[in-house]
Design an enzyme around this catalytic site. Structure first.
Site, PDB file in Angstrom:
ATOM      1  N   ASP A   1       0.875  -1.161   0.000  1.00  0.00           N
ATOM      2  CA  ASP A   1       0.000   0.000   0.000  1.00  0.00           C
ATOM      3  C   ASP A   1       0.912   1.210   0.000  1.00  0.00           C
ATOM      4  O   ASP A   1       2.127   1.079  -0.188  1.00  0.00           O
ATOM      5  CB  ASP A   1      -0.969  -0.014   1.187  1.00  0.00           C
ATOM      6  CG  ASP A   1      -0.313   0.241   2.532  1.00  0.00           C
ATOM      7  OD1 ASP A   1       0.934   0.303   2.612  1.00  0.00           O
ATOM      8  OD2 ASP A   1      -1.040   0.390   3.527  1.00  0.00           O
TER       9      ASP A   1
ATOM     10  N   GLY B   1       1.847  -0.501   6.471  1.00  0.00           N
ATOM     11  CA  GLY B   1       2.392   0.203   7.627  1.00  0.00           C
ATOM     12  C   GLY B   1       2.829  -0.758   8.714  1.00  0.00           C
ATOM     13  O   GLY B   1       3.972  -0.739   9.171  1.00  0.00           O
ATOM     14  N   SER B   2       1.923  -1.632   9.135  1.00  0.00           N
ATOM     15  CA  SER B   2       2.248  -2.640  10.149  1.00  0.00           C
ATOM     16  C   SER B   2       2.404  -4.028   9.554  1.00  0.00           C
ATOM     17  O   SER B   2       3.002  -4.906  10.162  1.00  0.00           O
ATOM     18  CB  SER B   2       1.144  -2.690  11.212  1.00  0.00           C
ATOM     19  OG  SER B   2      -0.047  -3.225  10.652  1.00  0.00           O
ATOM     20  N   GLY B   3       1.821  -4.240   8.390  1.00  0.00           N
ATOM     21  CA  GLY B   3       1.814  -5.553   7.762  1.00  0.00           C
ATOM     22  C   GLY B   3       0.621  -6.396   8.167  1.00  0.00           C
ATOM     23  O   GLY B   3       0.341  -7.416   7.537  1.00  0.00           O
ATOM     24  N   ASN B   4      -0.116  -5.970   9.176  1.00  0.00           N
ATOM     25  CA  ASN B   4      -1.239  -6.778   9.662  1.00  0.00           C
ATOM     26  C   ASN B   4      -2.362  -6.903   8.643  1.00  0.00           C
ATOM     27  O   ASN B   4      -2.809  -8.005   8.335  1.00  0.00           O
ATOM     28  CB  ASN B   4      -1.787  -6.189  10.967  1.00  0.00           C
ATOM     29  CG  ASN B   4      -0.897  -6.469  12.139  1.00  0.00           C
ATOM     30  OD1 ASN B   4      -0.553  -7.603  12.405  1.00  0.00           O
ATOM     31  ND2 ASN B   4      -0.503  -5.419  12.849  1.00  0.00           N
TER      32      ASN B   4
ATOM     33  N   GLU C   1      -2.348  -6.371   5.480  1.00  0.00           N
ATOM     34  CA  GLU C   1      -1.882  -7.024   4.269  1.00  0.00           C
ATOM     35  C   GLU C   1      -1.810  -8.539   4.448  1.00  0.00           C
ATOM     36  O   GLU C   1      -2.156  -9.298   3.548  1.00  0.00           O
ATOM     37  CB  GLU C   1      -0.523  -6.439   3.861  1.00  0.00           C
ATOM     38  CG  GLU C   1      -0.601  -4.981   3.446  1.00  0.00           C
ATOM     39  CD  GLU C   1      -0.793  -3.989   4.599  1.00  0.00           C
ATOM     40  OE1 GLU C   1      -1.222  -2.857   4.325  1.00  0.00           O
ATOM     41  OE2 GLU C   1      -0.512  -4.348   5.767  1.00  0.00           O
TER      42      GLU C   1
ATOM     43  N   HIS D   1       8.491 -24.246   9.415  1.00  0.00           N
ATOM     44  CA  HIS D   1       7.433 -24.947  10.137  1.00  0.00           C
ATOM     45  C   HIS D   1       6.060 -24.819   9.488  1.00  0.00           C
ATOM     46  O   HIS D   1       5.229 -25.715   9.637  1.00  0.00           O
ATOM     47  CB  HIS D   1       7.318 -24.428  11.578  1.00  0.00           C
ATOM     48  CG  HIS D   1       8.460 -24.843  12.437  1.00  0.00           C
ATOM     49  ND1 HIS D   1       8.460 -24.641  13.794  1.00  0.00           N
ATOM     50  CD2 HIS D   1       9.641 -25.443  12.152  1.00  0.00           C
ATOM     51  CE1 HIS D   1       9.586 -25.091  14.312  1.00  0.00           C
ATOM     52  NE2 HIS D   1      10.324 -25.585  13.331  1.00  0.00           N
TER      53      HIS D   1
ATOM     54  N   ARG E   1       6.607   0.450   8.224  1.00  0.00           N
ATOM     55  CA  ARG E   1       6.875   1.475   9.237  1.00  0.00           C
ATOM     56  C   ARG E   1       7.567   0.890  10.463  1.00  0.00           C
ATOM     57  O   ARG E   1       7.886   1.606  11.395  1.00  0.00           O
ATOM     58  CB  ARG E   1       5.579   2.167   9.632  1.00  0.00           C
ATOM     59  CG  ARG E   1       4.989   2.984   8.508  1.00  0.00           C
ATOM     60  CD  ARG E   1       3.753   3.745   8.933  1.00  0.00           C
ATOM     61  NE  ARG E   1       3.255   4.536   7.827  1.00  0.00           N
ATOM     62  CZ  ARG E   1       1.974   4.648   7.520  1.00  0.00           C
ATOM     63  NH1 ARG E   1       1.047   4.031   8.250  1.00  0.00           N
ATOM     64  NH2 ARG E   1       1.600   5.391   6.493  1.00  0.00           N
TER      65      ARG E   1
ATOM     66  N   ARG F   1      -0.114 -30.672  10.344  1.00  0.00           N
ATOM     67  CA  ARG F   1      -0.825 -29.448  10.741  1.00  0.00           C
ATOM     68  C   ARG F   1      -1.256 -28.628   9.527  1.00  0.00           C
ATOM     69  O   ARG F   1      -2.371 -28.079   9.498  1.00  0.00           O
ATOM     70  CB  ARG F   1       0.055 -28.621  11.672  1.00  0.00           C
ATOM     71  CG  ARG F   1       0.284 -29.317  13.000  1.00  0.00           C
ATOM     72  CD  ARG F   1       1.394 -28.665  13.786  1.00  0.00           C
ATOM     73  NE  ARG F   1       1.666 -29.428  15.006  1.00  0.00           N
ATOM     74  CZ  ARG F   1       2.760 -29.293  15.728  1.00  0.00           C
ATOM     75  NH1 ARG F   1       3.697 -28.419  15.370  1.00  0.00           N
ATOM     76  NH2 ARG F   1       2.934 -30.012  16.812  1.00  0.00           N
TER      77      ARG F   1
END
Length: 163
Positions: free
Chosen positions: A8, A71-74, A76, A103, A114, A142
């Site tokens: 972004d 900015g935080s990657g969350n 995205e 893993h 950021r 898993r």
């Protein structure tokens, strides 16, 4: 290796430098945008497009991974994880980059632009790309459970509370 990139506005400065770095290492880099700065752009479509391309390539037998920035990657990471077949991991240090592949067989990583310098981000990406999946039985099991849940809403032999 083909590397799909999306960002972004917060990661746009990183994007070009990282694309050049990855290309200099011999990777085929595909930019899913944006290509110009817009402080109110919406990252979901860029990240979803990159994630879909990773899955398509992998299904076609092409070695591919994805890198998304924000900015935080969350956000995205969340956007990328909406694509069936994607295992996107938020990476913030060398260990999380390596373990995401080792893993979790993550095929996309998300980095907070950021939160890191461009050199730190390149180091995280390099570690991620270089690390193979361990193929350890517990990790394979898993990941198969996650894929089963993604496809069916259940995991055979395990209780998953109904919605």
């Amino acid at each position: 290796m083909r590397i799909h990139i999306a960002t972004d506005h917060a990661g746009l400065d990183f994007s070009q430098t990282i694309q050049e770095h990855l290309a200099s290492l011999g990777h085929d880099v595909i930019d899913h945008g944006p290509t110009s700065y817009d402080p109110i752009d919406d990252y979901p479509s860029f990240c979803i497009n990159a994630a879909q391309a990773v899955v398509r390539d992998q299904q076609a037998g092409i070695q591919a991974l994805g890198v998304v920035f924000g900015g935080s990657g969350n956000g995205e990471q969340i956007a990328a994880n909406k694509v069936t077949g994607v295992r996107a991991a938020l990476v913030w240090n060398h260990s999380t980059a390596v373990l995401a592949r080792q893993h979790n067989d993550a095929n996309v990583i998300s980095i907070g632009a950021r939160q890191h310098t461009v050199d730190e981000a390149m180091s995280l990406i390099d570690a991620f790309v270089a690390e193979p999946f361990s193929l350890e039985e517990r990790h394979v099991r898993r990941i198969a459970q996650l894929a089963e849940y993604e496809a069916t809403g259940a995991i055979a032999g395990h209780v998953v509370d109904p919605a």
